[in-house]
Design a protein around this motif. Structure first.
Motif, PDB file in Angstrom:
ATOM      1  N   ILE A 103       0.827  -1.211   0.000  1.00 50.27           N
ATOM      2  CA  ILE A 103       0.000   0.000   0.000  1.00 50.27           C
ATOM      3  C   ILE A 103       0.865   1.267   0.000  1.00 50.27           C
ATOM      4  CG2 ILE A 103      -1.708   1.320   1.317  1.00 50.27           C
ATOM      5  CD1 ILE A 103      -2.910  -1.373   2.163  1.00 50.27           C
ATOM      6  N   VAL A 104       1.931   1.245   0.773  1.00 50.42           N
ATOM      7  CA  VAL A 104       2.822   2.423   0.800  1.00 50.42           C
ATOM      8  C   VAL A 104       3.463   2.615  -0.578  1.00 50.42           C
ATOM      9  CG1 VAL A 104       4.939   3.396   1.779  1.00 50.42           C
ATOM     10  CG2 VAL A 104       3.284   2.278   3.267  1.00 50.42           C
ATOM     11  N   ALA A 105       3.989   1.527  -1.147  1.00 49.41           N
ATOM     12  CA  ALA A 105       4.645   1.632  -2.463  1.00 49.41           C
ATOM     13  C   ALA A 105       3.648   2.080  -3.525  1.00 49.41           C
ATOM     14  CB  ALA A 105       5.253   0.280  -2.846  1.00 49.41           C
ATOM     15  N   SER A 106       2.435   1.572  -3.424  1.00 53.26           N
ATOM     16  CA  SER A 106       1.395   1.949  -4.384  1.00 53.26           C
ATOM     17  C   SER A 106       1.064   3.436  -4.266  1.00 53.26           C
ATOM     18  CB  SER A 106       0.146   1.097  -4.125  1.00 53.26           C
ATOM     19  OG  SER A 106      -0.865   1.449  -4.999  1.00 53.26           O
ATOM     20  N   ALA A 107       0.994   3.938  -3.034  1.00 50.06           N
ATOM     21  CA  ALA A 107       0.652   5.351  -2.827  1.00 50.06           C
ATOM     22  C   ALA A 107       1.764   6.281  -3.295  1.00 50.06           C
ATOM     23  CB  ALA A 107       0.361   5.595  -1.343  1.00 50.06           C
TER      24      ALA A 107
END
Lengths: 251, 105
Positions: B49-53
């Motif tokens: 989720i962090v990498a996606s954001a």
């Protein structure tokens, strides 16, 4: 650890030799839980802000808290809904994040082993990280199931009410704040922080790195498959790196 | 309405997860197998989720904004050092605002 004789009964025993008063259970639960609940407030604020930034209504955000009873997966769901993902992908991702609750459900079963199955099934609904940690510690010293259930329900009520208050405040505040404050970053910041807490070894690093790479590489896939695929890649990498380490040691 | 249905489905699924060990009571080998793998769920999903954001914009990989990367790194370090998730916001946002103020985009 020193255990008083009156408390040295097994969890599953029907009677405690020195049953505690209900009011004591409520008072102790409030005292034990308040610090945890206050610590959760920034997280709740972040979810409220993220909900507003991703176009959810206040009612939807509060419903999310009450239906899911799980902050991390709620925040992830809000982000995924905001990114235009469908019902199935969002719900599955939330469930993957919540897989750890299996262990908490087992703890509820253990704590309330003398209560009926239907009561245990009901009590399992609101178990979350905070109440698990608080109760698991406190129940080492209290075995009476009535005391335990009052303590557990009070602790849950304190956590949930604080969380909802924080979420509503975050939602309300974010509506009047300018975009340049970067409130869209609330979720990634909280998740990055949580990542800092959960990564405690090489296998965790392998899992996180694999998931991060896969989510970026597969970002263009339709249907929002990237996050579930990345989670699968992370699980595989973590498991395989452990097996690799075991083989290395056995040589 | 779609959002509420999503939360409802996720809630029902999560409840089934919560009670699954009650239903599997006594099957210790299943529990051990699951417990071993559960340790990787958190880091995997959080990292995704962090990498996606940070690294994904409009459904494709993109060069991230320097201020956002620094803020996320700051949040990570802050929580590693303090153990409090609140520190992620207390440190991350000021880094982001500072980054934007000095022109890091």
């Amino acid at each position: 650890m020193t255990v008083h004789p009156a408390e040295s009964t097994f969890v599953g025993e029907r009677r405690s030799r020195a049953p505690d008063r209900s009011s004591d259970a409520v008072r102790t639960a409030v005292k034990d839980t308040l610090a945890h609940a206050v610590a959760l407030a920034p997280f709740a604020l972040a979810i409220g802000a993220a909900s507003a930034a991703n176009g959810l209504t206040g009612v939807e955000s509060v419903a999310g808290v009450l239906l899911l009873m799980a902050g991390s997966s709620l925040l992830a769901s809000v982000e995924l809904i905001g990114a235009g993902n469908g019902i199935a992908i969002t719900a599955i991702t939330a469930m993957v994040i919540n897989l750890r609750f299996m262990l908490y459900g087992a703890a509820v079963n253990r704590w309330f082993g003398t209560l009926s199955r239907s009561k245990r099934l009901l009590l399992a609904f609101p178990i979350v990280d905070s109440t698990f940690l608080i109760c698991d510690h406190r129940f080492e010293h209290h075995t009476d199931p009535i005391w335990r259930s009052r303590y557990y329900l009070t602790s849950t009520l304190v956590v949930v009410s604080t969380f909802v208050a924080g979420l509503v405040t975050g939602f309300w505040l974010s509506a009047g704040l300018p975009e340049r404050l970067g409130l869209h970053l609330a979720a990634p910041l909280v998740f990055a922080g949580m990542l800092g807490k959960t990564v405690t070894g090489r296998r965790h690093v392998a899992a996180g790195a694999a998931a991060a790479i896969v989510v970026v590489v597969t970002a263009a896939l339709p249907g929002g498959l990237a996050v579930p695929l990345a989670a699968g890649a992370g699980l595989t990498a973590g498991t395989l790196s452990g097996e690799h380490a075991r083989k290395g040691r056995s040589r | 309405m779609t959002t509420l249905v999503t939360f409802l489905l996720a809630g029902v699924g999560t409840y089934l997860i919560r009670i699954s060990m009650m239903l599997l009571e006594g099957r210790a080998t299943v529990a051990a197998w699951i417990e071993d793998r559960l340790a990787f769920v958190g880091p995997s999903v959080l990292a995704a989720i962090v990498a996606s954001a940070v690294f994904v914009t409009d459904g494709s990989a993109s060069i991230p904004r320097a201020a956002e990367v620094l803020a996320v790194l700051g949040a990570w370090v802050a929580v590693r050092r303090t153990g409090s998730v609140g520190a992620a916001l207390a440190i991350g946002f000021p880094i982001y605002w500072l980054g934007i103020a000095v022109g890091l985009t």
